[in-house]
Design a protein around this motif. Structure first.
Motif, mmCIF file in Angstrom:
data_model
loop_
_atom_site.group_PDB
_atom_site.id
_atom_site.type_symbol
_atom_site.label_atom_id
_atom_site.label_comp_id
_atom_site.label_asym_id
_atom_site.label_seq_id
_atom_site.Cartn_x
_atom_site.Cartn_y
_atom_site.Cartn_z
ATOM 1 N N PHE A 311 -40.841 12.486 -1.911
ATOM 2 C CA PHE A 311 -40.339 13.499 -0.967
ATOM 3 C C PHE A 311 -41.249 13.593 0.252
ATOM 4 O O PHE A 311 -42.475 13.614 0.139
ATOM 5 N N GLU A 312 -40.631 13.681 1.428
ATOM 6 C CA GLU A 312 -41.392 13.823 2.669
ATOM 7 C C GLU A 312 -40.689 14.796 3.603
ATOM 8 O O GLU A 312 -39.459 14.949 3.546
ATOM 9 N N GLU A 313 -41.498 15.435 4.411
ATOM 10 C CA GLU A 313 -40.971 16.228 5.523
ATOM 11 C C GLU A 313 -41.360 15.546 6.820
ATOM 12 O O GLU A 313 -42.375 14.847 6.887
ATOM 13 N N VAL A 314 -40.585 15.793 7.829
ATOM 14 C CA VAL A 314 -40.892 15.276 9.155
ATOM 15 C C VAL A 314 -41.502 16.399 9.976
ATOM 16 O O VAL A 314 -41.070 17.548 9.897
ATOM 17 N N ALA A 315 -42.522 16.085 10.740
ATOM 18 C CA ALA A 315 -43.127 17.040 11.664
ATOM 19 C C ALA A 315 -43.097 16.432 13.059
ATOM 20 O O ALA A 315 -43.483 15.265 13.238
ATOM 21 N N ARG A 316 -42.617 17.201 14.020
ATOM 22 C CA ARG A 316 -42.521 16.717 15.397
ATOM 23 C C ARG A 316 -43.242 17.681 16.333
ATOM 24 O O ARG A 316 -43.171 18.896 16.168
ATOM 25 N N LEU A 317 -43.893 17.097 17.325
ATOM 26 C CA LEU A 317 -44.551 17.887 18.362
ATOM 27 C C LEU A 317 -43.664 17.930 19.597
ATOM 28 O O LEU A 317 -43.176 16.892 20.054
ATOM 29 N N VAL A 318 -43.456 19.121 20.124
ATOM 30 C CA VAL A 318 -42.639 19.321 21.319
ATOM 31 C C VAL A 318 -43.472 20.073 22.342
ATOM 32 O O VAL A 318 -44.223 20.999 21.999
ATOM 33 N N GLU A 319 -43.361 19.665 23.608
ATOM 34 C CA GLU A 319 -44.054 20.364 24.689
ATOM 35 C C GLU A 319 -43.061 21.171 25.496
ATOM 36 O O GLU A 319 -41.903 20.767 25.671
ATOM 37 N N LEU A 320 -43.520 22.317 25.996
ATOM 38 C CA LEU A 320 -42.640 23.189 26.766
ATOM 39 C C LEU A 320 -43.370 23.747 27.979
ATOM 40 O O LEU A 320 -44.587 23.974 27.947
ATOM 41 N N LYS A 321 -42.612 23.950 29.038
ATOM 42 C CA LYS A 321 -43.066 24.685 30.207
ATOM 43 C C LYS A 321 -42.083 25.822 30.416
ATOM 44 O O LYS A 321 -40.884 25.585 30.614
ATOM 45 N N LEU A 322 -42.556 27.057 30.380
ATOM 46 C CA LEU A 322 -41.671 28.214 30.444
ATOM 47 C C LEU A 322 -41.962 29.062 31.671
ATOM 48 O O LEU A 322 -43.097 29.140 32.138
ATOM 49 N N ARG A 323 -40.911 29.722 32.176
ATOM 50 C CA ARG A 323 -41.065 30.656 33.293
ATOM 51 C C ARG A 323 -40.078 31.805 33.118
ATOM 52 O O ARG A 323 -39.022 31.659 32.509
ATOM 53 N N LEU A 324 -40.432 32.938 33.665
ATOM 54 C CA LEU A 324 -39.579 34.117 33.567
ATOM 55 C C LEU A 324 -38.393 34.008 34.523
ATOM 56 O O LEU A 324 -38.508 33.436 35.606
ATOM 57 N N ILE A 325 -37.267 34.587 34.120
ATOM 58 C CA ILE A 325 -36.085 34.686 34.983
ATOM 59 C C ILE A 325 -35.445 36.051 34.767
ATOM 60 O O ILE A 325 -35.760 36.762 33.801
#
Length: 445
Positions: A311-325
């Motif tokens: 059994f294995e799980e996948v782990a992914r790294l995601v990058e984000l840039k956020l701004r207020l609206i």
């Protein structure tokens, strides 16, 4: 001629000096001194002001509650003596070789309140630790209270799960030759996976997130399980993204401990704007289906379904840039389920958008909102949009105070919440704007 005693000599000294000397003692010694005679009792407990107990509290040391919003204030007046007694009682319970379950749970409630009343991080003092948090860690490390057999029977106990979530397994480390420690963590991991990947735990009544069906409050048992799952997946991958791991443990729960949040932008009380990282975990869909449908009832409660070498799980790294609206800028494709109006006027609901990039270069637009709940917990709700199609929705909570370095813990699932949609945990945390970017080529486009 009347006999003299040491106390007779002591009370020839001005009471102000005696009081000052007592501030240098441990609170339990002050309590013992008060029992020696009527004069001592009046000096310790009968003073109209709380100078002695205030000094004892601050010199113990603990964070000054008058510098922050404290849950211990009664009628606008903080009771230094009452709160210090409560904390000393909790420490005493933790130090006992045997305690009742009721006493242990009382102590846990106290430790949680001490963590929640830790002073926020301030500009220029980012590396100064909180005395509140140092005390809690010292007590729990030195007493091993959380491993009491009585607490093992408290699965689902919200205060216990909340404290363990704040600690994030920092007290569960083991040496290579610690067989018992390895087995304990293995058991924790199996139970946590069982909680996180059970599709029955996600439905409209809890907004497909880690919340209680009846009250709508945070389900800390589920939050703890998410933290366990993600953190152990990362520990299995020491060479993957080694310099970008979320901060965890009590110090990371402090308000404004996230990078760049001690002086937030105007109106950005939650510290949303900036650079974020997100770890997302998921099972192979065939495993998810088998666990939920083919093996229902077998190995789901204790997680033994996951006790297989393949059994294995996948782990992914995601990058984000956020701004207020503004709320009016929310894309039409995203039908936003609005949070209830905040009961805190200084914390209005905030809306944000931004971009996210996965390790494979998949780009998406992120849009969502942040709100302060009635329980003082910051909630996050957002979705991802790719090629004008909305795909995934996420529900999470900030662990600890506002803009904590610990970040946001939650779950993601399909936006339409169709039967059989996949589900998984995520850990979202803020990083410095100049932090090395793994997907820099995409960020620069």
């Amino acid at each position: 001629m009347a006999a003299t005693t040491p106390l007779n000599h002591i009370f020839k000294i001005p009471s102000e000096i005696i009081e000052h000397a007592l501030t240098l003692c441990h609170p339990r010694d002050v309590a013992s001194f008060s029992q020696t005679c009527q004069k001592a009792l009046r000096l310790v407990y009968g003073s109209p002001d709380q100078y002695l107990w205030r000094q004892l509290f601050l010199l113990f040391p603990f964070d000054d509650p008058l510098r922050i919003s404290s849950p211990f204030q009664e009628d606008g007046q903080f009771s230094w003596r009452k709160e210090l007694h409560r904390r000393m009682k909790a420490q005493s319970i933790a130090c006992r070789t045997s305690s009742t379950l009721e006493d242990l749970l009382t102590a846990i409630e106290t430790f949680i309140s001490v963590v929640r009343s830790a002073a926020p991080v301030t500009w220029g003092h980012e590396r100064v630790s909180s005395p509140n948090l140092l005390w809690v860690v010292e007590v729990l490390q030195s007493t091993n209270m959380l491993r009491s057999p009585l607490l093992f029977s408290q699965e689902g106990n919200q205060p216990l799960a909340r404290l363990r979530a704040y600690l994030a397994l920092t007290l569960d480390e083991y040496d290579d030759d610690d067989v018992e420690g390895k087995e304990r963590l293995k058991s924790i991991r199996m139970r946590s996976r069982s909680q996180v990947y059970d599709l029955r735990n996600y439905h409209q009544d809890n907004e497909w997130g880690p919340f209680n069906v009846t009250t709508g409050e945070v389900d800390w048992t589920h939050i703890e399980s998410i933290i366990n799952v993600v953190s152990m997946n990362l520990s299995d991958r020491p060479h993957d993204w080694p310099d970008t791991r979320p901060r965890y443990g009590l110090e990371a729960t402090r308000a404004y401990s996230a990078p760049g949040t001690t002086t937030p932008a105007t109106g950005d009380w939650a510290g949303i704007e900036g650079h974020w990282r997100r770890y997302v975990c998921f099972m192979d869909y065939r495993d998810l289906f088998a666990f939920n449908y083919e093996n229902r009832g077998r190995g789901q409660q204790d997680g033994t379904y996951f006790d297989t070498p393949n059994f294995e799980e996948v782990a992914r790294l995601v990058e984000l840039k956020l701004r207020l609206i503004d709320a009016q800028e929310i894309p039409e494709v995203y039908i936003l389920d609005r949070f209830p109006d905040s009961p805190y006027k200084h914390y209005p609901t905030l809306y944000f958008t931004g971009s996210s990039w996965g390790i494979q270069g998949n780009e998406a637009t992120v849009v969502g909102s942040v709100a302060m709940s009635e329980g003082g917990v910051v909630r996050w709700r957002f979705a991802s949009i790719a090629n004008s199609h909305i795909q995934w929705s996420s529900e999470g909570v900030q662990i600890g105070g506002i803009a904590s370095a610990f970040g946001v813990i939650g779950t993601w699932t399909g936006i339409r919440h169709d039967h059989g949609d996949p589900v998984g945990p995520f850990w979202l945390y803020k990083v410095e704007d100049d932090h090395p970017i793994y997907m820099r080529a995409f960020m620069n486009n």
